[in-house]
Design a protein around this motif. Structure first.
Motif, PDB file in Angstrom:
ATOM      1  N   LEU A 194       0.811  -1.208   0.000  1.00  5.42           N
ATOM      2  CA  LEU A 194       0.000   0.000   0.000  1.00  5.42           C
ATOM      3  C   LEU A 194       0.843   1.256   0.000  1.00  5.42           C
ATOM      4  CD1 LEU A 194      -2.893  -1.155   2.326  1.00  5.42           C
ATOM      5  CD2 LEU A 194      -2.802  -1.144  -0.155  1.00  5.42           C
ATOM      6  N   ALA A 195       2.071   1.170   0.487  1.00  3.63           N
ATOM      7  CA  ALA A 195       2.955   2.333   0.422  1.00  3.63           C
ATOM      8  C   ALA A 195       3.230   2.702  -1.022  1.00  3.63           C
ATOM      9  CB  ALA A 195       4.261   2.047   1.153  1.00  3.63           C
ATOM     10  N   ALA A 196       3.166   1.729  -1.910  1.00  4.72           N
ATOM     11  CA  ALA A 196       3.399   1.992  -3.331  1.00  4.72           C
ATOM     12  C   ALA A 196       2.357   2.933  -3.905  1.00  4.72           C
ATOM     13  CB  ALA A 196       3.402   0.680  -4.117  1.00  4.72           C
ATOM     14  N   THR A 197       1.161   2.923  -3.350  1.00  2.00           N
ATOM     15  CA  THR A 197       0.111   3.804  -3.871  1.00  2.00           C
ATOM     16  C   THR A 197       0.489   5.267  -3.696  1.00  2.00           C
ATOM     17  OG1 THR A 197      -1.142   3.761  -1.799  1.00  2.00           O
ATOM     18  CG2 THR A 197      -1.727   2.126  -3.456  1.00  2.00           C
ATOM     19  N   LYS A 198       1.150   5.582  -2.612  1.00  2.00           N
ATOM     20  CA  LYS A 198       1.581   6.963  -2.371  1.00  2.00           C
ATOM     21  C   LYS A 198       2.879   7.268  -3.110  1.00  2.00           C
ATOM     22  CE  LYS A 198      -0.726   7.352   2.036  1.00  2.00           C
ATOM     23  NZ  LYS A 198      -0.638   7.396   3.455  1.00  2.00           N
ATOM     24  N   THR A 199       3.803   6.330  -3.081  1.00  2.00           N
ATOM     25  CA  THR A 199       5.099   6.538  -3.718  1.00  2.00           C
ATOM     26  C   THR A 199       4.952   6.767  -5.217  1.00  2.00           C
ATOM     27  OG1 THR A 199       6.171   5.159  -2.069  1.00  2.00           O
ATOM     28  CG2 THR A 199       7.386   5.538  -4.090  1.00  2.00           C
ATOM     29  N   PHE A 200       4.103   5.947  -5.854  1.00  2.00           N
ATOM     30  CA  PHE A 200       3.981   6.009  -7.306  1.00  2.00           C
ATOM     31  C   PHE A 200       2.704   6.716  -7.772  1.00  2.00           C
ATOM     32  CE2 PHE A 200       6.686   2.304  -6.436  1.00  2.00           C
ATOM     33  CZ  PHE A 200       7.824   2.717  -7.118  1.00  2.00           C
ATOM     34  N   HIS A 201       1.957   7.285  -6.829  1.00  2.00           N
ATOM     35  CA  HIS A 201       0.744   8.043  -7.151  1.00  2.00           C
ATOM     36  C   HIS A 201      -0.235   7.216  -7.990  1.00  2.00           C
ATOM     37  CE1 HIS A 201       2.853  11.471  -5.509  1.00  2.00           C
ATOM     38  NE2 HIS A 201       3.858  11.176  -6.306  1.00  2.00           N
ATOM     39  N   ILE A 202      -0.550   6.023  -7.493  1.00  2.00           N
ATOM     40  CA  ILE A 202      -1.480   5.141  -8.193  1.00  2.00           C
ATOM     41  C   ILE A 202      -2.706   4.884  -7.329  1.00  2.00           C
ATOM     42  CG2 ILE A 202       0.279   3.992  -9.594  1.00  2.00           C
ATOM     43  CD1 ILE A 202       0.242   1.681  -7.586  1.00  2.00           C
ATOM     44  N   ASP A 203      -3.790   4.563  -7.999  1.00  2.00           N
ATOM     45  CA  ASP A 203      -5.012   4.193  -7.305  1.00  2.00           C
ATOM     46  C   ASP A 203      -5.141   2.676  -7.314  1.00  2.00           C
ATOM     47  OD1 ASP A 203      -5.893   6.845  -6.868  1.00  2.00           O
ATOM     48  OD2 ASP A 203      -6.661   6.935  -8.915  1.00  2.00           O
TER      49      ASP A 203
END
Length: 71
Positions: free
Chosen positions: A2-11
């Motif tokens: 879930l940290a990837a959603t913020k890091t890579f600006h994905i939904d």
């Protein structure tokens, strides 16, 4: 994951986020991700997507599981 959603600006789908949050181990998280990917690949193939491309990031195990399930 879930940290990837913020890091890579994905939904990500809310259902997927909820399922990951409910996991008690990294293995459960990995298994959920693989199952979601299998389902998404099957749906894409059903709609005629001509090619699926995977980045293994030097870890072919999950991709192998996905390929075995969809081909």
């Amino acid at each position: 994951m879930l940290a990837a959603t913020k890091t890579f600006h994905i939904d990500m789908p809310e259902d997927l986020c909820d399922a990951v949050h409910a996991c008690k181990s990294e293995k459960e998280e990995k298994d959920i991700g693989i199952e979601w990917t299998i389902n998404q690949c099957k749906e894409l193939m059903k709609f005629g997507v001509p090619v699926l491309h995977f980045y293994t990031m030097s870890n072919a195990g999950p991709t192998k599981r996905i390929a075995e399930a969809i081909f």
